[in-house]
Write a protein that holds these residues in place. Structure first.
Motif, PDB file in Angstrom:
ATOM      1  N   ASN A   1       0.079  -1.370   2.121  1.00 48.12           N
ATOM      2  CA  ASN A   1      -0.786  -0.471   1.363  1.00 48.12           C
ATOM      3  C   ASN A   1      -2.247  -0.754   1.697  1.00 48.12           C
ATOM      4  OD1 ASN A   1      -0.877   1.673  -0.411  1.00 48.12           O
ATOM      5  ND2 ASN A   1      -1.203   0.382  -2.186  1.00 48.12           N
TER       6      ASN A   1
ATOM      7  N   VAL B   1       3.378  -1.047  -0.886  1.00 49.38           N
ATOM      8  CA  VAL B   1       3.898   0.065  -1.672  1.00 49.38           C
ATOM      9  C   VAL B   1       5.115  -0.437  -2.442  1.00 49.38           C
ATOM     10  CG1 VAL B   1       5.041   2.308  -1.547  1.00 49.38           C
ATOM     11  CG2 VAL B   1       3.038   1.845  -0.118  1.00 49.38           C
TER      12      VAL B   1
ATOM     13  N   ASN C   1       3.236   5.529  -5.291  1.00 51.34           N
ATOM     14  CA  ASN C   1       1.982   4.917  -4.828  1.00 51.34           C
ATOM     15  C   ASN C   1       1.183   5.796  -3.871  1.00 51.34           C
ATOM     16  OD1 ASN C   1       3.368   1.531  -4.715  1.00 51.34           O
ATOM     17  ND2 ASN C   1       2.524   2.680  -6.420  1.00 51.34           N
TER      18      ASN C   1
ATOM     19  N   CYS D   1       9.818   0.661   0.155  1.00 44.84           N
ATOM     20  CA  CYS D   1       9.173  -0.068  -0.940  1.00 44.84           C
ATOM     21  C   CYS D   1       9.425  -1.562  -0.805  1.00 44.84           C
ATOM     22  CB  CYS D   1       9.712   0.397  -2.297  1.00 44.84           C
ATOM     23  SG  CYS D   1       9.344   2.127  -2.698  1.00 44.84           S
TER      24      CYS D   1
END
Length: 865
Positions: free
Chosen positions: A30, A39, A44, A67
């Protein structure tokens, strides 16, 4: 058979047929949100959309999002492996409505997909609904309850409080009530209702799908405000859904993990299914190798800070479980990367495209940590050798955990083997103290955004303008360990926000008599934030936003140099070279790239020469500011894994095919502006990754002047000889001769001392221990002196104190255990230093009676040899 791939595709097809745009997964790393390293939820990447800061790609969207949950609010790490369904890495299937449909459609489609497409038995599905919260002033979600009653009997619907049925992504930000669909996986014979088992942690009554109705924004004071758009955010774990459809009761039994388990069995000889800690270890390895592989593939290297530290911690957890329970004392995780690549080659091809690089990085990390574990074992053995009590202190257990990566249970296991226990309370106290220090260092509070004006914001004009008339759209106060700062968002800005390795612009915001230095600029999603240390007194109206132009020009030159360097590396070393990270500063650049070995002096010289030839060729920058991504790739542009590119991109070209890269950074208009390029250092950054540090532009001339100053200083020291190199060679030869004479003297002096000690009867024992004080001339090496003593009396242990400049140099020479003895003496006397099994040296403060103290300490601490 519902293969995992078929489950994924059915979900996407279902929502595509209902006018949802299917979007690719955002990178796992991220990069545009400082509040998250990775993330950790499907929403997100859409955070700014929910906040109203950014337009949605479409009113309806669906995706499968990579994720990773290993830290923060959604921290599942310690549960991973010990139960049968938690993971660090997972795919989140999600459908989204941005101000389009809301509760009725979301609920109806969820029921249709589960019962008609996936054909799950309706009588096994249960639903939870938000039951309201008096403290927050929110009533029960009666609307959702009534919508569910169209499909589910009331007895299979339960209300729960905010802990289970109100979703928040953090302390602040978008949130709302949620409704969860659970499934009862108990055997058919168990006919009693599963409703009482919802949210109790029962592994056979589990949440399947979470439908979040995002309608609020949590402010920093804890209050809730309605968002401008009512939206839907749903999330369903792919692995868990595949488990249900494949008739399993553990996600580790689905087809994806069967392939990984077989790989572990092949490499370790340990089969899955026998229960106990070996099964836990196999689950840890199978889960963590996915997380590690995808995180590195998306651009995050293991390191000692930030996201890199989390990744390293994850990798080391897998290594030590394999070390402890699967008998793996050599690297093996990296050999599972091809299996991961094969499993995901259709959905996430970035792993297959980088397999060799990923293997090198992971293998190097494994080797490094296994070496650290070995050092930790030696440290524990040294402690236990002299420890007399039945309990290992918590401080020692924590040192092993913190410094050497030893989990507490491994220390406990080693202690039990010796009939000892570990002070758990002491360990936990040390751990709590460390966490408190960490929280204090990273504590940050953000005030709510104060909206000054409506309208578009963060329009970057800095490619063309160094100064603009701008308006403040919003601002907020931020406090952290460094002090109080203010974040300012402008309608348009010439300030380049830190990104792509390039440091941000700095400069000034000016209006009337107030001048605000802009000390940093960064991006949160699509919002450009300017950090200032003073609150704008009168924020309304126009402000003159101007950047530090000389700084920007040097940044641009160094960024252009990284492109030329990348191209030169690929030309000379081969097309396997890919950028793995960079730092573009006004006074230097750092460039990390994939390559398996150290560069030779000849390769470095060729790279430097090629870059300087391109600089001399005066290549103009060719900029394609807004072209389709596919067109740029067809032109040969280099794109980087872990970067998220839109449908339209910016491509920078120097010298035609020589250098073409997708890039949002600032660049020199012509390579001639760089003047000259100089490589300063080449080193290892990580396993399979090399690092080059270099300078160009004005920084090159600063470096040249620095070198000339040092050269003149050397000349001055040598009395300005006419032939500097000859003088240096002569000086080094004389030094070498002096060292030989000194070494011979030390050997002779050691011989004389041994004869003296022998005459005094100090060598009467078979394994004598000599504790004495002596003098050494200035420049003499205590270590060489100790080595000379060892050669003369190999079975003896020597502890020698040498007074020097108000301190005492302490040296130990022994057949074995010298370092361990030094460590024990350091605890008693405060000595600082170290060594190996045969020789250890350090310093201790001078004090009256030190020799007597040493003799007494050594008499009780000497290792048994």
């Amino acid at each position: 058979m519902w293969s995992t791939a078929r489950v994924r595709q059915a979900f996407l097809d279902f929502f595509a047929a209902r006018d949802h745009l299917i979007v690719p997964s955002a990178p796992l790393v991220n990069k545009n949100d400082p509040t998250l390293f990775f993330v950790n939820a499907g929403m997100n990447p859409f955070k700014d959309v929910f906040m109203g800061f950014k337009e949605a790609p479409a009113p309806r969207v669906a995706d499968t999002q990579k994720c990773l949950r290993v830290s923060g609010k959604h921290n599942d790490l310690e549960e991973v492996g010990h139960d049968t369904y938690h993971h660090t890495f997972f795919e989140m299937l999600g459908n989204w409505s941005f101000g389009d449909y809301f509760k009725a459609e979301a609920i109806a489609w969820a029921w249709e997909l589960l019962t008609q497409v996936y054909q799950l038995p309706p009588h096994r599905l249960y639903v939870t609904v938000f039951g309201g919260d008096e403290e927050w002033g929110l009533p029960p979600d009666e609307e959702t309850y009534q919508l569910w009653k169209r499909f589910v009997p009331a007895e299979r619907i339960r209300f729960f409080g905010r802990k289970d049925n109100f979703w928040e992504m953090g302390d602040t930000g978008p949130c709302g009530p949620c409704t969860e669909i659970h499934i009862d996986l108990r055997p058919e014979g168990e006919t009693d209702s599963a409703a009482p088992l919802l949210n109790t942690g029962n592994p056979l009554v589990i949440e399947l799908w979470n439908l979040v109705f995002i309608q609020y924004n949590r402010r920093s004071d804890g209050s809730l405000e309605l968002l401008p758009l009512k939206s839907v955010d749903t999330g369903m774990g792919l692995e868990r859904l595949a488990m249900v459809l494949q008739g399993k009761t553990s996600t580790y039994d689905i087809d994806l993990f069967q392939a990984l388990r077989e790989g572990v069995h092949r490499l370790t000889g340990v089969a899955y299914g026998k229960g106990g800690l070996q099964d836990v270890a196999i689950r840890v390895v199978c889960d963590h190798i996915r997380a590690i592989t995808f995180a590195i593939a998306d651009g995050q290297l293991p390191s000692n800070t930030g996201a890199g530290y989390i990744l390293r911690r994850l990798l080391r957890r897998a290594v030590r479980y394999a070390y402890q329970y699967l008998g793996q004392q050599k690297p093996f995780l990296y050999q599972l990367v091809p299996t991961v690549a094969q499993l995901y080659q259709e959905t996430f091809p970035e792993v297959a495209q980088q397999t060799e690089t990923l293997q090198r990085i992971i293998q190097g990390e494994e080797e490094s940590f296994l070496h650290t574990l070995g050092r930790g074992l030696a440290r524990l053995e040294a402690f236990l050798e002299q420890h007399k009590g039945p309990v290992i202190p918590g401080k020692v257990a924590f040192e092993l955990y913190d410094t050497y990566g030893f989990p507490l249970d491994l220390t406990q296991l080693l202690a039990r083997e010796r009939g000892l226990t570990v002070d758990i309370q002491g360990f936990e106290a040390e751990l709590a103290a460390q966490k408190a220090r960490s929280r204090q260092a990273t504590q940050r509070t953000e005030g709510d955004w104060i909206e000054m004006e409506e309208g578009d914001h963060s329009h970057f004009v800095g490619y063309d303008l160094y100064e603009t008339r701008s308006r403040i759209i919003r601002m907020r106060e931020v406090k952290d360990s460094r002090g109080t700062f203010y974040h300012v968002v402008l309608d348009q800005t010439p300030f380049y926000p830190e990104g792509g390795g390039q440091l941000s612009d700095t400069g000034l915001l000016r209006r009337g008599r107030q001048t605000l230095p802009v000390i940093h600029v960064y991006r949160e999603q699509d919002t450009i934030i300017h950090v200032v240390s003073e609150l704008p007194r009168d924020p309304e109206g126009e402000w003159l936003a101007s950047i530090d132009v000389p700084r920007r020009e040097e940044l641009s030159r160094h960024h252009t140099a990284t492109h030329l360097l990348h191209a030169a590396l690929r030309t000379i070393l081969g097309p396997h070279v890919r950028q793995s990270g960079s730092l573009v500063a006004p006074d230097r650049l750092r460039f990390d790239f994939t390559h398996p070995q150290r560069l030779s002096p000849e390769e470095l010289a060729d790279i430097e020469a090629l870059i300087n030839s391109k600089i001399s060729a005066a290549l103009p920058r060719k900029e394609y500011r807004d072209i389709p991504y596919e067109e740029a790739i067809k032109k040969g542009a280099l794109a980087f894994f872990g970067e998220k590119y839109g449908e339209r991109v910016r491509m920078i070209e120097f010298g035609g095919k020589f250098s073409r890269e997708l890039c949002g950074g600032t660049h020199a208009a012509n390579t001639l502006e760089l003047r000259y390029f100089k490589i300063l250092h080449e080193s290892a950054s990580a396993a399979g990754v090399r690092r080059i540090e270099a300078v160009t532009g004005q920084a090159y001339f600063h470096w040249v002047n620095s070198q000339l100053e040092q050269l003149q200083a050397v000349r001055t020291l040598l009395k300005n000889p006419p032939h500097l190199l000859r003088s240096l060679e002569k000086l080094l030869q004389e030094e070498a001769q002096l060292k030989k004479h000194l070494s011979r003297w030390q050997a002779l002096y050691a011989h004389q001392l041994v004869e003296k000690w022998e005459a005094a009867g100090l060598f009467s024992d078979d394994k004598p221990v000599i504790v004495e004080q002596t003098q050494l001339p200035e420049g003499a090496s205590l270590r060489e002196f100790l080595e000379a003593l060892r050669k003369l009396r190999p079975k003896a242990t020597f502890v020698v104190a040498v007074p020097q400049n108000g301190e005492v140099s302490l040296g130990i020479a022994a057949p074995e255990g010298a370092h361990a003895l030094f460590q024990r003496l350091s605890q008693l006397l405060g000595a600082k230093g170290g060594g190996n099994a045969h020789v250890a040296t350090g310093r201790v403060a001078a004090s009256p009676g030190l020799l007597a103290t040493l003799r007494e300490a050594v008499s009780t601490q000497t290792p048994q040899t």
